[in-house]
Design an enzyme around this catalytic site. Structure first.
Site, PDB file in Angstrom:
ATOM      1  N   GLU A 212       0.815  -1.194  -0.029  1.00  0.00           N
ATOM      2  CA  GLU A 212      -0.055   0.079   0.030  1.00  0.00           C
ATOM      3  C   GLU A 212       1.018   1.330   0.048  1.00  0.00           C
ATOM      4  OE1 GLU A 212      -2.964  -0.637  -0.631  1.00  0.00           O
ATOM      5  OE2 GLU A 212      -3.318  -2.766   0.183  1.00  0.00           O
ATOM      6  N   CYS A 246      -2.354   8.764   3.163  1.00  0.00           N
ATOM      7  CA  CYS A 246      -2.049   8.290   1.838  1.00  0.00           C
ATOM      8  C   CYS A 246      -3.234   8.579   0.814  1.00  0.00           C
ATOM      9  CB  CYS A 246      -1.683   6.939   1.905  1.00  0.00           C
ATOM     10  SG  CYS A 246      -3.089   5.771   2.601  1.00  0.00           S
TER      11      CYS A 246
END
Length: 451
Positions: A212, A246
């Site tokens: 990720e 993020c």
């Protein structure tokens, strides 16, 4: 440290051999323990995170660190009976009356390397999925949040056996040694630069990985959008954790004729949502603060128009040059470029010319426009008329594509991510399929349409 890591891994491997398939009751009990640990020590968690950040909104900690873990546990415990159940698949008519099934099987020992920006939720949400799938877990929390990592380590030893879940604290050197262990699966959340190193270390053991990695997630505001509502959603996403997210909107695209209207709406949203430093989250350390301010200073020195309401709030950078750091790097801070484009097609071209992002946020009510973005763009997630909130849906997969990572977890997708979907085939005791064994009969092969 390497000896300690290997000892922890061997302890969990032994547990896997002794109990390779934990029952549903055992898995539900482990998940309940994870939720109890989070609920019972909520105030200690908040205090530890605030200590690590210097200042962080208690409400944001509740929303983004604590509640997602509780929701993930609740979702997994409710659906676990269905996820664990094998399911049938069709069998070619030539093999009937055979049966075929797919049965999820635990992988074994899962390694998780967590980031610092959401030090509780991004550490424990993949643990929820891995435990639900029947695995043992070794967890390496972020080194930039030492108080939260230490609290996590202490609590895990109180609530879990090291045979099931253990926490490995340490710096980047420890992280390197951790990623080199021969796990059955390794999940990493963090920057693309570190992600490449993790993937290389895992490749030496042929360890499958889930990465990720974030990236530059764009927002596009179409001409038909409600600019006030769009601005509120964008500033909510950018202001959360001071942009250290993020999936935060990294830059905003808007049709040229509407850039002034949107800029004004964004400025009003900043003043409404972030009026003072009292509720603002601080950058994690001075280096992160300096990096963010250097991006802003570079844009200012190159003649960009800047709308800055203070160091506690998002700062708008209007039409920056593409060579500036705010357009080359993932910002992960308070800068928010606002870029004018001719129309939706040019916005799509702009996004497509760059690495695939973790999320794309599109503000439009037109169904044709939404379908166009669905079919013509690539990203980990595609979100309409809001930001961040898709992460709160346990049933949606969370993950990237291309440069923003690979693999997804959350809910059933996480259960499958940390399971081996094992194919099983049952041939009936009296089956015509055995006639396919040699010696081959040409008339039979013709009858079965094989020649």
């Amino acid at each position: 440290m390497t000896c300690h890591l290997n000892a922890c891994l061997e302890t969990q491997r032994l547990a896997c051999r002794q109990s390779p398939y934990p029952t549903r009751a055992e898995r539900r009990e482990l998940l309940a323990r994870l939720a109890l640990m989070t609920r019972r020590h909520r105030h200690a968690i908040i205090e530890a995170i605030q200590t690590d950040f210097g200042q962080r909104s208690e409400v944001e900690i509740q929303l983004a660190d604590i509640q997602p873990v509780l929701d993930a546990v609740s979702h997994a415990r409710r659906h676990l009976w269905h996820w664990m159940r094998p399911w049938r698949v069709s069998v070619p008519w030539r093999l009937l009356p055979a049966r075929a099934r797919i049965a999820p099987q635990p992988l074994g020992v899962v390694g998780i390397i967590a980031p610092w920006n959401y030090p509780w939720s991004l550490a424990l949400m993949p643990v929820v999925d891995a435990l639900a799938a029947g695995n043992r877990v070794m967890l390496k929390p972020g080194e930039l949040t030492p108080h939260t990592s230490a609290l996590l380590g202490r609590l895990v030893t109180q609530y879990f056996s090291p045979r099931t879940l253990c926490v490995i604290e340490g710096d980047a050197t420890t992280g390197q040694a951790f990623s080199a262990l021969p796990f059955d699966h390794l999940l990493f959340t963090g920057s693309p630069q570190v992600g490449r190193k993790v993937a290389l270390a895992a490749a030496n053991n042929l360890t499958p990985t889930t990465l990720e990695l974030g990236g530059k997630s764009p927002a596009f505001v179409a001409g038909d959008a409600d600019f006030t509502r769009a601005a509120d959603a964008i500033i909510f996403g950018k202001g959360m954790n001071t942009g250290q997210t993020c999936i935060a909107p990294d830059y905003v695209l808007v049709e040229s004729r509407h850039i002034d209207a949107l800029t004004n709406a964004l400025s009003r949203a900043i003043l409404k949502q972030r009026p003072s430093a009292r509720e603002a989250t601080q950058p994690i350390n001075e280096a992160q603060r300096a990096r963010s301010e250097a991006m802003l200073a570079e844009a200012r020195n190159h003649g960009c128009r800047i709308i800055d309401h203070g160091a506690h709030a998002p700062a708008l950078v209007i039409d920056p040059h593409q060579r500036l750091a705010v357009m080359r790097e993932e910002i992960f801070g308070r800068c928010l470029p606002v870029i004018s484009v001719k129309d939706s097609n040019k916005a799509l071209d702009f996004v497509a010319a760059r690495p695939h992002p973790l999320a794309i946020y599109v503000f439009t009510q037109q169904r044709d426009q939404q379908r166009h973005w669905q079919h013509a763009s690539q990203s980990g997630a595609l979100v309409f008329n809001t930001t961040l909130l898709h992460h709160a849906v346990p049933g949606l997969p969370f993950g990237g594509v291309g440069a923003s990572g690979h693999g997804a977890y959350h809910g059933r997708h996480g259960f499958h991510r940390f399971s081996h979907l094992r194919g099983m085939f049952y041939l009936a005791s009296r089956s015509p399929a055995t006639q396919l064994y040699p010696p081959y009969r040409r008339w039979l092969l013709k009858l079965l349409r094989l020649i």
